[in-house]
Design a protein around this motif. Structure first.
Motif, PDB file in Angstrom:
ATOM      1  N   ARG A 108     -33.255  -8.955  12.644  1.00 55.06           N
ATOM      2  CA  ARG A 108     -33.052  -8.382  13.978  1.00 55.06           C
ATOM      3  C   ARG A 108     -32.196  -9.274  14.873  1.00 55.06           C
ATOM      4  O   ARG A 108     -31.317  -8.788  15.579  1.00 55.06           O
ATOM      5  CB  ARG A 108     -34.399  -8.141  14.654  1.00 55.06           C
ATOM      6  N   ALA A 151     -36.766  -2.960   6.351  1.00 54.10           N
ATOM      7  CA  ALA A 151     -36.631  -1.686   7.067  1.00 54.10           C
ATOM      8  C   ALA A 151     -36.834  -1.875   8.571  1.00 54.10           C
ATOM      9  O   ALA A 151     -36.032  -1.379   9.372  1.00 54.10           O
ATOM     10  CB  ALA A 151     -37.637  -0.673   6.520  1.00 54.10           C
ATOM     11  N   VAL A 152     -37.866  -2.599   8.955  1.00 53.66           N
ATOM     12  CA  VAL A 152     -38.151  -2.791  10.383  1.00 53.66           C
ATOM     13  C   VAL A 152     -37.076  -3.659  11.042  1.00 53.66           C
ATOM     14  O   VAL A 152     -36.571  -3.329  12.119  1.00 53.66           O
ATOM     15  CB  VAL A 152     -39.560  -3.407  10.576  1.00 53.66           C
ATOM     16  N   ALA A 154     -33.922  -4.257  10.143  1.00 56.72           N
ATOM     17  CA  ALA A 154     -32.617  -3.581  10.226  1.00 56.72           C
ATOM     18  C   ALA A 154     -32.648  -2.450  11.252  1.00 56.72           C
ATOM     19  O   ALA A 154     -31.688  -2.271  12.013  1.00 56.72           O
ATOM     20  CB  ALA A 154     -32.216  -3.047   8.855  1.00 56.72           C
ATOM     21  N   SER A 155     -33.732  -1.692  11.299  1.00 59.08           N
ATOM     22  CA  SER A 155     -33.794  -0.588  12.267  1.00 59.08           C
ATOM     23  C   SER A 155     -33.890  -1.116  13.699  1.00 59.08           C
ATOM     24  O   SER A 155     -33.281  -0.550  14.608  1.00 59.08           O
ATOM     25  CB  SER A 155     -34.952   0.352  11.945  1.00 59.08           C
ATOM     26  N   GLY A 158     -30.461  -2.138  14.766  1.00 61.59           N
ATOM     27  CA  GLY A 158     -29.683  -0.958  15.156  1.00 61.59           C
ATOM     28  C   GLY A 158     -30.093  -0.430  16.519  1.00 61.59           C
ATOM     29  O   GLY A 158     -29.246  -0.049  17.333  1.00 61.59           O
ATOM     30  N   ALA A 159     -31.395  -0.420  16.792  1.00 61.66           N
ATOM     31  CA  ALA A 159     -31.869   0.042  18.098  1.00 61.66           C
ATOM     32  C   ALA A 159     -31.395  -0.889  19.212  1.00 61.66           C
ATOM     33  O   ALA A 159     -31.015  -0.418  20.295  1.00 61.66           O
ATOM     34  CB  ALA A 159     -33.396   0.138  18.095  1.00 61.66           C
ATOM     35  N   SER A 162     -27.751  -0.136  19.856  1.00 62.39           N
ATOM     36  CA  SER A 162     -27.616   1.114  20.606  1.00 62.39           C
ATOM     37  C   SER A 162     -27.963   0.906  22.074  1.00 62.39           C
ATOM     38  O   SER A 162     -27.286   1.442  22.958  1.00 62.39           O
ATOM     39  CB  SER A 162     -28.527   2.193  20.014  1.00 62.39           C
TER      40      SER A 162
END
Length: 186
Positions: A108, A151-152, A154-155, A158-159, A162
């Motif tokens: 992250r 998964a957590v 990387a997501s 991305g959040a 954004s």
């Protein structure tokens, strides 16, 4: 600082408290189970490894790169030592969870290459777990923890991207409106 920054800090503190509680309870339960099946002295090494990696995970905000690298090294050495000394398979479930926290945090917050490099190191550690111990619950839990961390992390990366892009668009729109406001008096 806006309200979202304060709520994010509060969520981080709550996560750390919940993680610390889960780590302490998990280490106690794992030590009890290992003592019951292997004998009392076998639980010492497992608990020490889990405690060190958990402390690294709790201190990850100090330096995300070095805490993640140190966690990977501790777990890798623990895998080798447990194999050579005929101890229970490492990483324990709590050490796997702490390593997952370090990997997700690295993905992250660190630059992309560093984050994915640490994730690759996590994969190497889990592969070593599979190679030395075979198909066992410890290896499966470590694999699931690492996959969840990737998964957590990387997501959330991305959040965050954004959110930064939305803030920048809003700032640019506010700047454009301020410059071209026809009702503005000079």
């Amino acid at each position: 600082m806006d309200t979202s920054d304060r709520s994010a800090r509060g969520a981080g503190i709550a996560f750390d408290i919940a993680f610390a509680l889960a780590a302490v309870l998990g280490m106690a339960f794992t030590a009890y189970m290992i003592s019951d099946s292997w004998g009392g002295s076998y639980a010492v090494f497992d608990t020490a490894v889990a405690a060190v990696v958990s402390l690294l995970a709790l201190g990850r905000r100090i330096n995300r790169t070095w805490t993640a690298v140190a966690g990977l090294v501790v777990v890798a050495v623990a895998i080798v030592v447990s194999q050579v000394a005929d101890l229970p398979q490492e990483p324990s479930p709590i050490a796997s969870l702490a390593l997952a926290v370090l990997v997700a945090s690295a993905l992250r917050h660190l630059p992309t290459q560093w984050g994915w490099g640490i994730a690759a190191g996590g994969l190497a550690v889990i592969l070593a777990c599979w190679i030395t111990g075979g198909f066992r619950a410890v290896a499966v839990m470590g694999t699931l923890a690492l996959l969840g961390a990737v998964a957590v992390g990387a997501s959330m990366r991305g959040a965050d991207a954004s959110k930064r892009a939305a803030v920048e668009r809003r700032r640019a729109a506010d700047e454009a409106n301020r410059q071209w406001d026809p009702t503005r008096t000079f």
